[in-house]
Design an enzyme around this catalytic site. Sequence first.
Site, mmCIF file in Angstrom:
data_model
loop_
_atom_site.group_PDB
_atom_site.id
_atom_site.type_symbol
_atom_site.label_atom_id
_atom_site.label_comp_id
_atom_site.label_asym_id
_atom_site.label_seq_id
_atom_site.Cartn_x
_atom_site.Cartn_y
_atom_site.Cartn_z
ATOM 1 N N HIS A 1 75.227 64.725 74.984
ATOM 2 C CA HIS A 1 75.571 65.100 73.609
ATOM 3 C C HIS A 1 76.458 64.017 73.024
ATOM 4 O O HIS A 1 77.609 63.890 73.411
ATOM 5 C CB HIS A 1 76.381 66.397 73.572
ATOM 6 C CG HIS A 1 75.594 67.606 73.903
ATOM 7 N ND1 HIS A 1 75.205 68.517 72.959
ATOM 8 C CD2 HIS A 1 75.113 68.052 75.068
ATOM 9 C CE1 HIS A 1 74.516 69.476 73.554
ATOM 10 N NE2 HIS A 1 74.454 69.225 74.830
ATOM 11 N N MET B 1 73.118 78.417 74.769
ATOM 12 C CA MET B 1 74.571 78.517 74.597
ATOM 13 C C MET B 1 75.044 77.972 73.246
ATOM 14 O O MET B 1 76.185 77.536 73.114
ATOM 15 C CB MET B 1 75.264 77.755 75.731
ATOM 16 C CG MET B 1 74.871 78.224 77.126
ATOM 17 S SD MET B 1 75.581 77.170 78.392
ATOM 18 C CE MET B 1 74.684 77.714 79.851
ATOM 19 N N SER B 2 74.147 77.985 72.263
ATOM 20 C CA SER B 2 74.540 77.404 70.968
ATOM 21 C C SER B 2 73.832 78.120 69.836
ATOM 22 O O SER B 2 73.431 79.273 69.968
ATOM 23 C CB SER B 2 74.170 75.920 70.960
ATOM 24 O OG SER B 2 72.769 75.765 70.964
ATOM 25 N N HIS C 1 71.724 71.058 84.662
ATOM 26 C CA HIS C 1 71.773 70.382 83.356
ATOM 27 C C HIS C 1 70.830 69.167 83.369
ATOM 28 O O HIS C 1 70.217 68.834 82.360
ATOM 29 C CB HIS C 1 73.210 69.960 83.055
ATOM 30 C CG HIS C 1 73.396 69.378 81.681
ATOM 31 N ND1 HIS C 1 73.048 70.053 80.530
ATOM 32 C CD2 HIS C 1 73.873 68.176 81.273
ATOM 33 C CE1 HIS C 1 73.316 69.296 79.476
ATOM 34 N NE2 HIS C 1 73.815 68.152 79.892
ATOM 35 N N SER D 1 70.818 69.094 72.825
ATOM 36 C CA SER D 1 70.755 68.380 74.112
ATOM 37 C C SER D 1 69.611 67.380 74.194
ATOM 38 O O SER D 1 68.439 67.772 74.148
ATOM 39 C CB SER D 1 70.528 69.374 75.263
ATOM 40 O OG SER D 1 71.664 70.130 75.485
ATOM 41 N N ASN E 1 63.489 74.949 80.564
ATOM 42 C CA ASN E 1 63.439 75.497 81.935
ATOM 43 C C ASN E 1 63.085 76.977 81.893
ATOM 44 O O ASN E 1 63.216 77.616 80.854
ATOM 45 C CB ASN E 1 64.821 75.324 82.608
ATOM 46 C CG ASN E 1 65.930 75.959 81.784
ATOM 47 O OD1 ASN E 1 66.402 75.382 80.811
ATOM 48 N ND2 ASN E 1 66.319 77.169 82.156
ATOM 49 N N ALA F 1 68.217 73.190 73.256
ATOM 50 C CA ALA F 1 67.442 73.367 74.490
ATOM 51 C C ALA F 1 67.733 74.788 74.956
ATOM 52 O O ALA F 1 68.871 75.252 74.844
ATOM 53 C CB ALA F 1 67.886 72.356 75.532
ATOM 54 N N HIS G 1 80.426 72.966 71.694
ATOM 55 C CA HIS G 1 80.050 74.285 72.203
ATOM 56 C C HIS G 1 81.280 75.151 72.440
ATOM 57 O O HIS G 1 82.359 74.648 72.741
ATOM 58 C CB HIS G 1 79.294 74.152 73.526
ATOM 59 C CG HIS G 1 78.001 73.425 73.414
ATOM 60 N ND1 HIS G 1 77.920 72.059 73.418
ATOM 61 C CD2 HIS G 1 76.726 73.882 73.274
ATOM 62 C CE1 HIS G 1 76.656 71.699 73.286
ATOM 63 N NE2 HIS G 1 75.904 72.786 73.192
ATOM 64 N N TYR H 1 81.728 76.966 75.024
ATOM 65 C CA TYR H 1 82.149 76.880 76.441
ATOM 66 C C TYR H 1 83.051 75.684 76.726
ATOM 67 O O TYR H 1 83.678 75.612 77.775
ATOM 68 C CB TYR H 1 80.937 76.871 77.389
ATOM 69 C CG TYR H 1 79.984 75.714 77.211
ATOM 70 C CD1 TYR H 1 80.315 74.426 77.625
ATOM 71 C CD2 TYR H 1 78.738 75.900 76.640
ATOM 72 C CE1 TYR H 1 79.445 73.366 77.462
ATOM 73 C CE2 TYR H 1 77.853 74.853 76.475
ATOM 74 C CZ TYR H 1 78.218 73.586 76.888
ATOM 75 O OH TYR H 1 77.350 72.541 76.706
ATOM 76 N N GLU H 2 83.097 74.735 75.784
ATOM 77 C CA GLU H 2 84.003 73.596 75.971
ATOM 78 C C GLU H 2 85.447 73.991 75.684
ATOM 79 O O GLU H 2 86.365 73.207 75.897
ATOM 80 C CB GLU H 2 83.601 72.446 75.052
ATOM 81 C CG GLU H 2 82.277 71.806 75.410
ATOM 82 C CD GLU H 2 81.863 70.761 74.393
ATOM 83 O OE1 GLU H 2 82.374 69.635 74.443
ATOM 84 O OE2 GLU H 2 81.040 71.085 73.515
HETATM 85 N N1 HPA Z 1 70.372 79.310 79.914
HETATM 86 C C1 HPA Z 1 71.320 79.069 78.993
HETATM 87 N N2 HPA Z 1 71.361 77.955 78.270
HETATM 88 C C2 HPA Z 1 70.390 77.046 78.455
HETATM 89 C C3 HPA Z 1 69.378 77.235 79.395
HETATM 90 C C4 HPA Z 1 69.357 78.432 80.165
HETATM 91 O O1 HPA Z 1 68.486 78.679 81.028
HETATM 92 N N3 HPA Z 1 68.576 76.125 79.335
HETATM 93 C C5 HPA Z 1 69.099 75.318 78.380
HETATM 94 N N4 HPA Z 1 70.213 75.867 77.851
#
Ligand code: HPA
Length: 266
Positions: A55, A205-206, A241, A25, A229, A107, A77, A79-80
């Site tokens: 992306h 998520m990756s 995001h 990301s 974050n 990220a 990903h 989730y896509e």
């Molecule tokens: N959770 C899941 N995936 C992420 C996060 C998060 O807080 N930040 C960046 N990708």
Amino acid sequence: MKDTLDYIDVFTDSFAPEIGIVLGSGLGELADEYSIQSIPYAQIPGFTKSTVPGHKGNLVFAEIHNKKVVMMQGRNHFYEGHSMQDITYPIKVMKKLGVKHLIITNAAGAVNKSYRPGDFMIITDHINFMGTNPLIGDNDNSLGERFPDMSEIYNKNLIKRADAASRILGINLKHGVYIAVSGPTYETPAEVKMFRSMGADAVGMSTVPEATVAHYCGINVLGISCISNFASGISSNKLSHEEVIEITDKVKPQFKELLLLIIKSL
Ligand code: HPA
């Protein structure tokens, strides 16, 4: 696979990269800067197209510090809606191209309460909490064995090099455990609390599918998370995001320097 390799070969004139990089990301800039040849995933037989803002989807060939490098500028990903096999196909392609070392970036949210947005974390180990495994299905014995050992996915020698590079740059590099979830929802505060008690330091998520397949194929893996974050429940802010992109954007120059120095040391 043959179609994919033939297609890439035409564009790259038998370029044989030793280093692979997956740029997560907002971290794809390195590829633009050093690109010799960039091929959109959509054009490559066997590749699937990225659908997430921030992306890009290009396979980028470059020479950095006299080393041949192939970069995934953006990734697909789970989730896509892509299958685990589709997500990890480019890693198998990298193996066939001759890649020995793979640097995977992402990220991630801080689960460890001492982490701050903008920190970098070397992944020392991971927890696969995605509910599936990229190696389910027929095994290709030419790539790896049926029941691969996962006791050291992240290569200790590469971690040493990353640590050395971070010291030179004055970056305080954390070491921690990455837990992968399927997404696309961010976690609930209760889930993050559970992940912390399970030993996770960052959540994303990756990475886990790619790292698993790369290690299975015998590629040395280095994983670096950019902490974008606080994970859910740590601060009162809602997750977005946009926040993830904003932080990765801010630390991008430092992250690039770190990657360049690691590449130099390989
Ligand atoms: N959770 C899941 N995936 C992420 C996060 C998060 O807080 N930040 C960046 N990708």
